[in-house]
Design a protein around this motif. Structure first.
Motif, short mmCIF file in Angstrom:
data_model
loop_
_atom_site.label_atom_id
_atom_site.label_comp_id
_atom_site.label_asym_id
_atom_site.label_seq_id
_atom_site.Cartn_x
_atom_site.Cartn_y
_atom_site.Cartn_z
N PRO A 173 -84.56 -8.42 53.50
CA PRO A 173 -83.61 -7.90 52.51
C PRO A 173 -83.93 -8.41 51.12
O PRO A 173 -84.38 -9.54 50.95
N ALA A 174 -83.75 -7.54 50.12
CA ALA A 174 -83.97 -7.96 48.74
C ALA A 174 -82.93 -9.01 48.35
O ALA A 174 -81.75 -8.87 48.63
N SER A 175 -83.40 -10.07 47.72
CA SER A 175 -82.49 -11.13 47.30
C SER A 175 -81.48 -10.57 46.32
O SER A 175 -81.83 -10.00 45.29
N ALA A 176 -80.20 -10.75 46.63
CA ALA A 176 -79.10 -10.25 45.79
C ALA A 176 -79.18 -8.73 45.58
O ALA A 176 -78.61 -8.20 44.63
N GLY A 177 -79.87 -8.04 46.47
CA GLY A 177 -79.95 -6.59 46.36
C GLY A 177 -78.63 -5.95 46.71
O GLY A 177 -77.80 -6.53 47.41
N PRO A 178 -78.38 -4.72 46.26
CA PRO A 178 -77.10 -4.05 46.53
C PRO A 178 -76.96 -3.64 47.98
O PRO A 178 -77.94 -3.56 48.72
N VAL A 179 -75.74 -3.38 48.37
CA VAL A 179 -75.48 -2.71 49.64
C VAL A 179 -75.55 -1.21 49.36
O VAL A 179 -74.86 -0.70 48.46
N VAL A 180 -76.39 -0.51 50.09
CA VAL A 180 -76.55 0.94 49.92
C VAL A 180 -75.92 1.63 51.13
O VAL A 180 -76.19 1.25 52.27
N ARG A 187 -68.18 -9.34 50.29
CA ARG A 187 -68.50 -10.62 50.93
C ARG A 187 -69.74 -11.25 50.31
O ARG A 187 -69.82 -12.48 50.17
N ARG A 188 -70.72 -10.44 49.93
CA ARG A 188 -71.97 -10.93 49.37
C ARG A 188 -71.95 -11.05 47.84
O ARG A 188 -72.89 -11.56 47.25
N ASN A 189 -70.88 -10.49 47.23
CA ASN A 189 -70.76 -10.48 45.77
C ASN A 189 -71.94 -9.75 45.12
O ASN A 189 -72.58 -10.23 44.18
N VAL A 190 -72.22 -8.56 45.64
CA VAL A 190 -73.30 -7.73 45.12
C VAL A 190 -72.76 -6.33 44.84
O VAL A 190 -71.71 -5.94 45.37
N PRO A 191 -73.47 -5.53 44.05
CA PRO A 191 -73.03 -4.14 43.80
C PRO A 191 -73.19 -3.26 45.04
O PRO A 191 -73.88 -3.64 45.99
N LEU A 192 -72.57 -2.11 44.97
CA LEU A 192 -72.70 -1.11 46.03
C LEU A 192 -73.22 0.18 45.44
O LEU A 192 -72.80 0.59 44.34
N VAL A 193 -74.12 0.83 46.15
CA VAL A 193 -74.64 2.14 45.75
C VAL A 193 -74.29 3.13 46.85
O VAL A 193 -74.71 2.96 48.01
N ALA A 194 -73.50 4.13 46.52
CA ALA A 194 -73.07 5.15 47.48
C ALA A 194 -73.89 6.41 47.25
O ALA A 194 -73.80 7.03 46.18
N VAL A 195 -74.69 6.79 48.24
CA VAL A 195 -75.63 7.90 48.09
C VAL A 195 -75.17 9.10 48.91
O VAL A 195 -74.94 9.00 50.12
N HIS A 196 -75.02 10.22 48.23
CA HIS A 196 -74.71 11.49 48.90
C HIS A 196 -75.82 12.48 48.58
O HIS A 196 -76.13 12.74 47.42
N ALA A 197 -76.44 13.01 49.64
CA ALA A 197 -77.51 13.98 49.46
C ALA A 197 -77.03 15.35 49.91
O ALA A 197 -76.35 15.48 50.93
N TRP A 198 -77.38 16.38 49.13
CA TRP A 198 -76.99 17.73 49.51
C TRP A 198 -78.16 18.68 49.26
O TRP A 198 -79.12 18.36 48.58
N SER A 199 -78.08 19.86 49.85
CA SER A 199 -79.16 20.82 49.78
C SER A 199 -78.75 22.03 48.96
O SER A 199 -77.59 22.44 48.96
N GLN A 200 -79.73 22.61 48.28
CA GLN A 200 -79.47 23.81 47.49
C GLN A 200 -79.75 25.10 48.29
O GLN A 200 -79.72 26.19 47.74
N GLY A 201 -80.01 24.93 49.58
CA GLY A 201 -80.30 26.11 50.39
C GLY A 201 -79.08 26.99 50.58
O GLY A 201 -77.95 26.52 50.63
N VAL A 202 -79.28 28.30 50.67
CA VAL A 202 -78.20 29.25 50.94
C VAL A 202 -78.64 30.15 52.10
O VAL A 202 -79.83 30.31 52.37
#
Length: 293
Positions: free
Chosen positions: A149-156, A178-193
């Motif tokens: 794990p990256a030292s002090a890396g964010p929770v993704v 608990r770790r006192n680190v940032p959080l990155v919330a990733v949402h991926a979507w598609s442009q397909g129709v």
């Protein structure tokens, strides 16, 4: 009065370097949680058959396996105490196949932690069958310790629109706090129709804005609950697994949901969860939703 210990952090031990790496990670996690660290070696007595040796009796074989398992636990306990000197360490040799034993342990645990490959596996290649089975069926979150794990890396955390995913998001916020680190919330979507003739008529910038708004609304309840966590929403037009694996290189922990508890969904992990478990370069937590009551 001393703070009451939380439910144990359980680690599957088999004597491999992978399980020792999992022990180091779990020891630090148990210390953060003020939880017991429970080291479990699962051995299937009836499946052991020595190759090239005369039969020496089932009891002799059982004792031999049990001694080896106890030695593996001793080595893991030494690693745990070095990584987290204050951790309360328990050791247990249990009879049964590892997926079955660890599934049972998960009913009473806060977390089950595993390495990527067991003894005899090719480290760095495909994920071990035990880790996949436990992640698919455990009743508590399962962490598979991959890479460093990256030292002090964010929770993704990977976020989708399902209600089942909400528990994974909550787990990620709790870990970030608990770790006192940032959080990155990733949402991926598609442009397909469905109809390619309609594609030129779609307002893609408006669709992107709608996806971003939906993600912010989904995170709002957790942002209010954990005001000390800096949360960054990220919306990308890409395959979810590819984006999450890419972000794992700088993350301290990667969190994904699973298919849930349905008759089909509870049987296997989703494609994103499996891909992340196979290719991420940091520890991965798989969080299954609680069954409906």
């Amino acid at each position: 009065m001393a703070k009451q210990l939380e439910r144990a952090v359980v680690v599957g031990i088999d004597g491999s370097e992978s399980s020792l790496a999992a022990t180091r990670w779990a020891a630090a996690e148990a210390e953060r949680r003020n939880a017991r660290l429970r080291l479990v070696a699962a051995v299937g007595w009836t499946t052991f058959r020595p190759v090239g040796l005369p039969a020496l009796g089932q009891e002799y074989q059982r004792q031999k396996i049990e001694r080896a398992a106890a030695e593996h636990l001793d080595a893991a306990a030494a690693v745990a105490r070095k990584a987290a000197p204050g951790a309360q360490v328990e050791r247990d040799v249990r009879g049964g196949e590892p997926p079955v034993v660890l599934r049972d342990e998960s009913t009473r645990a806060a977390l089950v932690v595993l390495g990527t490959r067991g003894r005899g596996g090719f480290t760095g290649l495909m994920l071990g069958s035990v880790a996949i089975a436990v992640a698919a069926h455990a009743e508590c979150p399962v962490v598979v310790v991959r890479g460093a794990p990256a030292s002090a890396g964010p929770v993704v955390v990977g976020v989708d629109s399902s209600a089942a995913n909400d528990q994974a998001v909550g787990f990620a916020f709790e870990e970030a706090a608990r770790r006192n680190v940032p959080l990155v919330a990733v949402h991926a979507w598609s442009q397909g129709v469905l109809d390619p003739f309609l594609e030129p008529l779609v307002d893609w910038p408006a669709e992107q804005a709608a996806e971003e708004k939906a993600l912010q609304e989904q995170l709002a309840v957790w942002v209010r609950k954990y005001p000390g966590v800096t949360a960054t929403p990220v919306v990308v037009v890409d395959a979810a697994a590819r984006e999450l694996v890419a972000r794992s290189t700088n993350a301290g922990l990667l969190v994904v949901g699973s298919r849930g508890h349905g008759p089909v969904g509870g049987a296997v992990l989703g494609s994103v969860s499996q891909a992340v478990l196979q290719h991420a370069t940091c520890p991965v937590a798989v969080v299954r939703p609680e069954p409906a009551t």
